[in-house]
Design a protein around this motif. Structure first.
Motif, PDB file in Angstrom:
ATOM      1  N   HIS A   1       0.114  -1.449  -0.034  1.00  0.00           N
ATOM      2  CA  HIS A   1      -0.474   0.245  -0.377  1.00  0.00           C
ATOM      3  C   HIS A   1       1.351   0.791  -0.005  1.00  0.00           C
ATOM      4  O   HIS A   1       1.910   1.173   0.680  1.00  0.00           O
ATOM      5  CB  HIS A   1      -0.744  -0.326   0.937  1.00  0.00           C
ATOM      6  CG  HIS A   1      -1.569  -1.200   1.335  1.00  0.00           C
ATOM      7  ND1 HIS A   1      -2.703  -1.665   0.488  1.00  0.00           N
ATOM      8  CD2 HIS A   1      -1.451  -1.954   2.729  1.00  0.00           C
ATOM      9  CE1 HIS A   1      -2.840  -2.649   0.955  1.00  0.00           C
ATOM     10  NE2 HIS A   1      -3.063  -3.653   1.938  1.00  0.00           N
TER      11      HIS A   1
ATOM     12  N   GLN B   1       0.771   5.731  -1.160  1.00  0.00           N
ATOM     13  CA  GLN B   1       1.035   6.980  -1.767  1.00  0.00           C
ATOM     14  C   GLN B   1       2.229   7.692  -2.506  1.00  0.00           C
ATOM     15  O   GLN B   1       3.223   7.608  -1.678  1.00  0.00           O
ATOM     16  CB  GLN B   1       0.901   7.732  -0.343  1.00  0.00           C
ATOM     17  CG  GLN B   1      -0.738   6.953   0.407  1.00  0.00           C
ATOM     18  CD  GLN B   1      -1.039   7.913   1.305  1.00  0.00           C
ATOM     19  OE1 GLN B   1      -0.265   8.331   2.047  1.00  0.00           O
ATOM     20  NE2 GLN B   1      -2.726   8.425   1.063  1.00  0.00           N
TER      21      GLN B   1
ATOM     22  N   GLN C   1       1.733  12.374   7.643  1.00  0.00           N
ATOM     23  CA  GLN C   1       1.000  12.962   6.709  1.00  0.00           C
ATOM     24  C   GLN C   1       1.806  14.393   6.981  1.00  0.00           C
ATOM     25  O   GLN C   1       1.661  15.194   5.832  1.00  0.00           O
ATOM     26  CB  GLN C   1      -0.248  13.478   7.663  1.00  0.00           C
ATOM     27  CG  GLN C   1      -1.039  11.875   7.501  1.00  0.00           C
ATOM     28  CD  GLN C   1      -2.813  12.441   7.960  1.00  0.00           C
ATOM     29  OE1 GLN C   1      -2.775  13.325   9.399  1.00  0.00           O
ATOM     30  NE2 GLN C   1      -3.133  11.679   7.708  1.00  0.00           N
TER      31      GLN C   1
ATOM     32  N   TYR D   1       2.934   1.514   3.528  1.00  0.00           N
ATOM     33  CA  TYR D   1       2.699   0.886   5.056  1.00  0.00           C
ATOM     34  C   TYR D   1       2.775  -0.262   5.372  1.00  0.00           C
ATOM     35  O   TYR D   1       1.943  -0.706   4.356  1.00  0.00           O
ATOM     36  CB  TYR D   1       1.138   1.897   5.816  1.00  0.00           C
ATOM     37  CG  TYR D   1       1.576   0.988   6.893  1.00  0.00           C
ATOM     38  CD1 TYR D   1       1.594   2.109   7.933  1.00  0.00           C
ATOM     39  CD2 TYR D   1      -0.066   0.323   6.842  1.00  0.00           C
ATOM     40  CE1 TYR D   1       1.159   1.529   9.313  1.00  0.00           C
ATOM     41  CE2 TYR D   1      -0.630  -0.199   8.802  1.00  0.00           C
ATOM     42  CZ  TYR D   1       0.342   0.663   9.651  1.00  0.00           C
ATOM     43  OH  TYR D   1      -0.212  -0.003  10.180  1.00  0.00           O
TER      44      TYR D   1
ATOM     45  N   TRP E   1      -6.835   3.284   2.474  1.00  0.00           N
ATOM     46  CA  TRP E   1      -5.929   4.631   2.990  1.00  0.00           C
ATOM     47  C   TRP E   1      -7.236   5.067   4.082  1.00  0.00           C
ATOM     48  O   TRP E   1      -6.714   5.395   4.881  1.00  0.00           O
ATOM     49  CB  TRP E   1      -5.227   5.182   1.834  1.00  0.00           C
ATOM     50  CG  TRP E   1      -4.508   4.814   1.521  1.00  0.00           C
ATOM     51  CD1 TRP E   1      -3.944   4.778   0.240  1.00  0.00           C
ATOM     52  CD2 TRP E   1      -2.959   4.452   2.166  1.00  0.00           C
ATOM     53  NE1 TRP E   1      -2.662   3.959   0.047  1.00  0.00           N
ATOM     54  CE2 TRP E   1      -2.001   4.023   1.537  1.00  0.00           C
ATOM     55  CE3 TRP E   1      -2.503   4.940   3.357  1.00  0.00           C
ATOM     56  CZ2 TRP E   1      -0.915   3.860   1.324  1.00  0.00           C
ATOM     57  CZ3 TRP E   1      -1.522   4.890   4.128  1.00  0.00           C
ATOM     58  CH2 TRP E   1      -0.340   3.965   2.769  1.00  0.00           C
TER      59      TRP E   1
ATOM     60  N   HIS F   1      -7.173   2.845   6.896  1.00  0.00           N
ATOM     61  CA  HIS F   1      -5.765   3.545   7.497  1.00  0.00           C
ATOM     62  C   HIS F   1      -5.890   4.669   8.446  1.00  0.00           C
ATOM     63  O   HIS F   1      -5.564   4.363  10.049  1.00  0.00           O
ATOM     64  CB  HIS F   1      -4.782   3.526   6.449  1.00  0.00           C
ATOM     65  CG  HIS F   1      -3.324   4.134   7.031  1.00  0.00           C
ATOM     66  ND1 HIS F   1      -2.414   2.988   7.679  1.00  0.00           N
ATOM     67  CD2 HIS F   1      -3.363   5.417   7.562  1.00  0.00           C
ATOM     68  CE1 HIS F   1      -1.459   3.901   7.555  1.00  0.00           C
ATOM     69  NE2 HIS F   1      -1.703   4.997   7.320  1.00  0.00           N
ATOM     70  N   ASP F   2      -6.012   6.102   8.320  1.00  0.00           N
ATOM     71  CA  ASP F   2      -6.463   7.459   8.641  1.00  0.00           C
ATOM     72  C   ASP F   2      -7.847   6.329   9.659  1.00  0.00           C
ATOM     73  O   ASP F   2      -7.367   7.327  11.006  1.00  0.00           O
ATOM     74  CB  ASP F   2      -6.791   7.891   7.645  1.00  0.00           C
ATOM     75  CG  ASP F   2      -5.750   7.804   6.559  1.00  0.00           C
ATOM     76  OD1 ASP F   2      -4.679   8.185   7.058  1.00  0.00           O
ATOM     77  OD2 ASP F   2      -5.817   9.127   5.834  1.00  0.00           O
TER      78      ASP F   2
END
Length: 172
Positions: free
Chosen positions: A13, A15, A43, A56, A85, A88-89
């Motif tokens: 995973h 970004q 972040q 992650y 995501w 996740h957040d």
């Protein structure tokens, strides 16, 4: 200096651009207060560092955190609906409330097919994926969370913003 044994790849995973100058990888546990504290740091790093890829991997410390394994599987169940995501957040925002009832509520909150999500949790569909992440961490010398790797080299400093930014700057 520990090195990452399983290279970042398509299974991960991530970004950010695949060809970024810097890859920041975290082995984390959704029930870990230190990981929850590191989440906004990551972040902020993503906002500040232009050419960055963040990855992650799950490293649930189940003996210390009884809901960590199911939370990791919940994140993977969300991934199967293309919402890793978002979950996740949400998990890090609510790291103190990760029992199954809360996990199902979070799935509904982010718009998942809750019946499919519940089925995958019940059948432990993503147990092998979580175990694969965990074992890759063990082979890379991870023994606590969060553990970060910057361009495949373990970051042995603090998980605070200044320490991670300094380490990233040294890698570019």
């Amino acid at each position: 200096m520990s090195k990452l044994t399983m290279p970042v790849g398509e299974r991960d995973h991530s970004q950010g651009p695949e060809d970024a100058a810097v890859t920041l990888l975290e082995y984390g546990d959704y029930e870990c207060p230190h990981c929850a504290a590191a989440h906004p740091v990551v972040q902020e790093i993503q906002r500040r560092v232009g050419d960055l890829r963040f990855v992650y991997r799950n490293f649930p410390l189940s003996e210390s955190h009884p809901h960590a394994e199911s939370a990791a599987e919940a994140a993977e169940a969300a991934a199967s609906q293309d919402q890793f995501w978002e979950m996740h957040d949400t998990l890090f925002e609510h790291y103190r409330s990760l029992d199954d009832g809360h996990l199902i509520g979070y799935a509904a909150q982010i718009g998942l097919d809750v019946n499919e999500f519940e089925r995958e949790l019940r059948e432990r569909t993503h147990e092998d994926r979580v175990r694969e992440d965990f074992m890759s961490g063990v082979r890379s010398g991870v023994n606590g969370t969060p553990t970060f790797f910057i361009n495949s080299v373990r970051h042995n400093g603090s998980a605070d913003l200044d320490s991670l930014l300094d380490a990233i700057q040294q890698m570019v």
